[in-house]
Motif scaffolding. Structure first.
Motif, PDB file in Angstrom:
ATOM      1  N   PHE A  25      21.100  -5.170 -18.080  1.00  0.00           N
ATOM      2  CA  PHE A  25      20.191  -5.495 -16.979  1.00  0.00           C
ATOM      3  C   PHE A  25      19.938  -4.269 -16.105  1.00  0.00           C
ATOM      4  O   PHE A  25      18.839  -4.107 -15.563  1.00  0.00           O
ATOM      5  CB  PHE A  25      20.772  -6.626 -16.129  1.00  0.00           C
ATOM      6  CG  PHE A  25      20.894  -7.939 -16.867  1.00  0.00           C
ATOM      7  CD1 PHE A  25      20.029  -8.251 -17.910  1.00  0.00           C
ATOM      8  CD2 PHE A  25      21.874  -8.852 -16.522  1.00  0.00           C
ATOM      9  CE1 PHE A  25      20.141  -9.451 -18.595  1.00  0.00           C
ATOM     10  CE2 PHE A  25      21.992 -10.057 -17.204  1.00  0.00           C
ATOM     11  CZ  PHE A  25      21.122 -10.357 -18.238  1.00  0.00           C
ATOM     12  N   ASP A  28      17.278  -2.396 -17.765  1.00  0.00           N
ATOM     13  CA  ASP A  28      15.996  -3.095 -17.574  1.00  0.00           C
ATOM     14  C   ASP A  28      15.420  -2.792 -16.192  1.00  0.00           C
ATOM     15  O   ASP A  28      14.222  -2.508 -16.050  1.00  0.00           O
ATOM     16  CB  ASP A  28      16.183  -4.605 -17.727  1.00  0.00           C
ATOM     17  CG  ASP A  28      16.479  -5.020 -19.166  1.00  0.00           C
ATOM     18  OD1 ASP A  28      16.242  -4.201 -20.082  1.00  0.00           O
ATOM     19  OD2 ASP A  28      16.952  -6.147 -19.370  1.00  0.00           O
ATOM     20  N   ALA A  29      16.279  -2.868 -15.163  1.00  0.00           N
ATOM     21  CA  ALA A  29      15.829  -2.619 -13.792  1.00  0.00           C
ATOM     22  C   ALA A  29      15.381  -1.168 -13.624  1.00  0.00           C
ATOM     23  O   ALA A  29      14.376  -0.877 -12.969  1.00  0.00           O
ATOM     24  CB  ALA A  29      16.949  -2.947 -12.802  1.00  0.00           C
ATOM     25  N   THR A  32      11.999  -0.625 -15.201  1.00  0.00           N
ATOM     26  CA  THR A  32      10.926  -1.133 -14.342  1.00  0.00           C
ATOM     27  C   THR A  32      10.555  -0.122 -13.273  1.00  0.00           C
ATOM     28  O   THR A  32       9.369   0.104 -12.987  1.00  0.00           O
ATOM     29  CB  THR A  32      11.348  -2.459 -13.685  1.00  0.00           C
ATOM     30  OG1 THR A  32      11.593  -3.443 -14.699  1.00  0.00           O
ATOM     31  CG2 THR A  32      10.263  -2.978 -12.751  1.00  0.00           C
ATOM     32  N   LYS A  33      11.561   0.518 -12.673  1.00  0.00           N
ATOM     33  CA  LYS A  33      11.303   1.544 -11.671  1.00  0.00           C
ATOM     34  C   LYS A  33      10.481   2.687 -12.264  1.00  0.00           C
ATOM     35  O   LYS A  33       9.548   3.192 -11.629  1.00  0.00           O
ATOM     36  CB  LYS A  33      12.619   2.078 -11.118  1.00  0.00           C
ATOM     37  CG  LYS A  33      13.353   1.128 -10.181  1.00  0.00           C
ATOM     38  CD  LYS A  33      14.649   1.724  -9.703  1.00  0.00           C
ATOM     39  CE  LYS A  33      15.306   0.850  -8.655  1.00  0.00           C
ATOM     40  NZ  LYS A  33      14.531   0.821  -7.384  1.00  0.00           N
ATOM     41  N   VAL A 140      22.645  -4.746  -9.666  1.00  0.00           N
ATOM     42  CA  VAL A 140      22.245  -5.762 -10.641  1.00  0.00           C
ATOM     43  C   VAL A 140      22.607  -7.123 -10.048  1.00  0.00           C
ATOM     44  O   VAL A 140      23.755  -7.349  -9.648  1.00  0.00           O
ATOM     45  CB  VAL A 140      22.963  -5.556 -11.985  1.00  0.00           C
ATOM     46  CG1 VAL A 140      22.705  -6.739 -12.920  1.00  0.00           C
ATOM     47  CG2 VAL A 140      22.501  -4.263 -12.644  1.00  0.00           C
ATOM     48  N   TYR A 141      21.619  -8.012  -9.985  1.00  0.00           N
ATOM     49  CA  TYR A 141      21.825  -9.328  -9.378  1.00  0.00           C
ATOM     50  C   TYR A 141      22.040 -10.365 -10.472  1.00  0.00           C
ATOM     51  O   TYR A 141      21.110 -10.724 -11.196  1.00  0.00           O
ATOM     52  CB  TYR A 141      20.622  -9.687  -8.499  1.00  0.00           C
ATOM     53  CG  TYR A 141      20.431  -8.715  -7.356  1.00  0.00           C
ATOM     54  CD1 TYR A 141      21.088  -8.903  -6.148  1.00  0.00           C
ATOM     55  CD2 TYR A 141      19.620  -7.588  -7.504  1.00  0.00           C
ATOM     56  CE1 TYR A 141      20.937  -8.007  -5.093  1.00  0.00           C
ATOM     57  CE2 TYR A 141      19.459  -6.678  -6.465  1.00  0.00           C
ATOM     58  CZ  TYR A 141      20.118  -6.893  -5.265  1.00  0.00           C
ATOM     59  OH  TYR A 141      19.969  -5.997  -4.236  1.00  0.00           O
ATOM     60  N   GLN A 146      26.466  -9.831  -7.104  1.00  0.00           N
ATOM     61  CA  GLN A 146      25.733  -8.569  -7.224  1.00  0.00           C
ATOM     62  C   GLN A 146      26.721  -7.497  -7.653  1.00  0.00           C
ATOM     63  O   GLN A 146      27.816  -7.402  -7.112  1.00  0.00           O
ATOM     64  CB  GLN A 146      25.107  -8.158  -5.901  1.00  0.00           C
ATOM     65  CG  GLN A 146      24.444  -6.786  -5.946  1.00  0.00           C
ATOM     66  CD  GLN A 146      24.059  -6.278  -4.573  1.00  0.00           C
ATOM     67  OE1 GLN A 146      23.817  -7.056  -3.664  1.00  0.00           O
ATOM     68  NE2 GLN A 146      24.022  -4.960  -4.412  1.00  0.00           N
TER      69      GLN A 146
END
Length: 245
Positions: A25, A28-29, A32-33, A140-141, A146
């Motif tokens: 994740f 993935d985050a 996206t950035k 990461v949430y 978190q």
């Protein structure tokens, strides 16, 4: 296997899966950035400093080998504290200046925490390897928590990436026992790649300056903006309010 052992095995499997998912994740985050930065640059500057990106997640087997090699205790907290490259992101740029531009933009984002910088561009490794390495924590949430997850980010030019890829293949073929003659040629090739990077950056700068001198946007173009695949006409009242009318 008894029922109790089966339940313990399932719990362990779920813990490991959840542990690895946090790193997935995080990638993935981070991706996206980078996509946001790429799109913003493309539409505002008609230029994208990021040629391509590649992410990788270290396998549990590879993690265990590294833990044993370094002599660390085997537990998930120990792995998180001691293995910082479980999640890796490689960013390939066109020019050397783009590398530091991307690095600065990432470091300016308030939810990212810079842990470490290794600049192998200004200070290349003895074999000629060049790249900028960042260790960055990203939040990461999860469903019930978190977590701050570490991602190793490597930023390099196309020439640097090409050299590093071939150098890795040569070492793999020779099982790291590379003849001295080839090591010297690899270093020479790295120096040639650096010279190419510097030459292309100079050409890019000159061409950009020429383009800026020649560009004269029409009034119609100035009154329009494009967001993704949509084009909008700016209202004259808005332009007057903002001092553009």
């Amino acid at each position: 296997m008894s029922t109790n052992q089966m339940e313990q095995f399932k719990l362990l499997k779920n813990e490991i899966t959840r542990f690895m998912m946090a790193y997935k994740f995080a990638l993935d985050a981070f991706d996206t950035k980078l996509e946001i930065l790429k799109e913003e640059f493309q539409f505002l500057h008609d230029y994208n400093p990021i040629e391509h990106t590649k992410s990788r997640l270290k396998s549990p087997e590879s993690i265990m080998r590294k833990m044993y090699k370094k002599g660390f205790g085997i537990s998930l907290p120990s792995i998180k504290d001691n293995i910082r490259d479980i999640a890796g992101m490689r960013i390939t740029c066109s020019f050397i200046n783009d590398i530091y531009r991307i690095s600065d933009m990432l470091q300016s984002q308030s939810d990212l925490t810079l842990l470490e910088v290794k600049d192998y561009i200004r200070n290349p490794k003895p074999n000629g390897y060049r790249s900028l390495h960042l260790l960055i924590e990203i939040p990461v949430y999860m469903s019930d928590r978190q977590e701050q997850v570490c991602v190793e980010v490597q930023i390099r030019t196309i020439a640097m990436d090409f050299w590093a890829s071939l150098e890795h293949k040569i070492f793999y073929k020779y099982n790291q026992a590379v003849p001295t003659r080839l090591l010297q040629e690899l270093k020479t090739a790295a120096d040639s790649a650096t010279a190419l990077d510097l030459q292309m950056e100079r050409l890019h700068k000159e061409i950009t300056e020429i383009k800026e001198d020649q560009d004269q946007a029409s009034e119609g173009e100035l009154n329009q903006i494009r967001v993704s695949n949509q084009q909008f006409q700016l209202p004259e009242a808005l332009l007057r309010l903002m001092g553009g009318g």
